[in-house]
Design a protein around this motif. Structure first.
Motif, PDB file in Angstrom:
ATOM      1  N   ARG A  31       1.053  -1.233  -0.035  1.00 28.00           N
ATOM      2  CA  ARG A  31       0.082  -0.101  -0.086  1.00 28.00           C
ATOM      3  C   ARG A  31       0.802   1.076  -0.072  1.00 28.00           C
ATOM      4  O   ARG A  31       0.843   1.975  -0.774  1.00 28.00           O
ATOM      5  CB  ARG A  31      -0.978   0.015   1.321  1.00 28.00           C
ATOM      6  N   VAL A  35       1.020   4.023  -2.873  1.00 29.36           N
ATOM      7  CA  VAL A  35       0.580   5.480  -2.588  1.00 29.36           C
ATOM      8  C   VAL A  35       1.799   6.344  -2.903  1.00 29.36           C
ATOM      9  O   VAL A  35       1.515   7.556  -3.776  1.00 29.36           O
ATOM     10  CB  VAL A  35       0.569   5.522  -1.106  1.00 29.36           C
ATOM     11  N   GLU A  39       1.453   9.431  -5.804  1.00 30.22           N
ATOM     12  CA  GLU A  39       2.021  10.842  -5.486  1.00 30.22           C
ATOM     13  C   GLU A  39       3.140  11.296  -6.521  1.00 30.22           C
ATOM     14  O   GLU A  39       2.942  12.654  -6.592  1.00 30.22           O
ATOM     15  CB  GLU A  39       2.419  10.833  -4.018  1.00 30.22           C
ATOM     16  N   HIS A  47      -5.908   8.282  -7.136  1.00 30.19           N
ATOM     17  CA  HIS A  47      -5.416   9.285  -6.277  1.00 30.19           C
ATOM     18  C   HIS A  47      -5.533   8.813  -4.650  1.00 30.19           C
ATOM     19  O   HIS A  47      -5.785   7.463  -4.547  1.00 30.19           O
ATOM     20  CB  HIS A  47      -6.605  10.520  -6.320  1.00 30.19           C
ATOM     21  N   VAL A  48      -5.059   9.594  -4.003  1.00 30.87           N
ATOM     22  CA  VAL A  48      -4.636   8.979  -2.595  1.00 30.87           C
ATOM     23  C   VAL A  48      -5.547   9.840  -1.520  1.00 30.87           C
ATOM     24  O   VAL A  48      -5.898  11.208  -1.632  1.00 30.87           O
ATOM     25  CB  VAL A  48      -3.326   9.228  -2.119  1.00 30.87           C
ATOM     26  N   GLU A  50      -6.786  10.108   2.646  1.00 28.06           N
ATOM     27  CA  GLU A  50      -6.737   9.770   3.837  1.00 28.06           C
ATOM     28  C   GLU A  50      -7.996   9.164   4.562  1.00 28.06           C
ATOM     29  O   GLU A  50      -8.907   9.781   4.612  1.00 28.06           O
ATOM     30  CB  GLU A  50      -5.854  10.948   4.614  1.00 28.06           C
ATOM     31  N   LYS A  55      -2.976   6.945   4.557  1.00 24.52           N
ATOM     32  CA  LYS A  55      -3.156   7.258   3.141  1.00 24.52           C
ATOM     33  C   LYS A  55      -3.443   5.744   2.406  1.00 24.52           C
ATOM     34  O   LYS A  55      -2.933   4.841   2.639  1.00 24.52           O
ATOM     35  CB  LYS A  55      -1.749   7.742   2.631  1.00 24.52           C
ATOM     36  N   THR A  56      -4.370   6.156   1.524  1.00 22.74           N
ATOM     37  CA  THR A  56      -5.189   4.972   0.952  1.00 22.74           C
ATOM     38  C   THR A  56      -5.337   5.279  -0.655  1.00 22.74           C
ATOM     39  O   THR A  56      -5.800   6.339  -0.978  1.00 22.74           O
ATOM     40  CB  THR A  56      -6.315   4.648   1.345  1.00 22.74           C
ATOM     41  N   PRO A  57      -4.623   4.354  -1.395  1.00 30.60           N
ATOM     42  CA  PRO A  57      -4.903   4.444  -2.907  1.00 30.60           C
ATOM     43  C   PRO A  57      -6.517   4.323  -3.235  1.00 30.60           C
ATOM     44  O   PRO A  57      -7.033   3.388  -2.887  1.00 30.60           O
ATOM     45  CB  PRO A  57      -4.043   3.325  -3.572  1.00 30.60           C
TER      46      PRO A  57
END
Length: 70
Positions: A31, A35, A39, A47-48, A50, A55-57
């Protein structure tokens, strides 16, 4: 319809995606690695976010459900 660029290969019992596979390059990513790549601009259409402080794809929203992470 083409294949998904990235697929989830592992998730936790609660459903958090933790491992990913790039179907174009063959790369396997955690993960955190995915991320970082998002970024730095390596993955269009992702996109990422939170989520609960992590932080989550996420795949960018569109009309298709066929290309969502999952």
């Amino acid at each position: 319809m083409g294949r998904k660029r990235v697929t989830v290969t592992t998730e936790t019992d609660t459903g958090r995606n933790t491992r990913f596979h790039d179907n174009v390059t063959g790369a396997d990513m955690s993960r955190a690695q995915f991320v970082r790549e998002i970024e730095r601009g390596a993955y269009e259409n992702y996109h990422v976010r939170e989520i609960n402080g992590v932080k989550t794809p996420c795949s960018d929203p569109d009309k298709s459900k066929n290309n969502n992470l999952g």
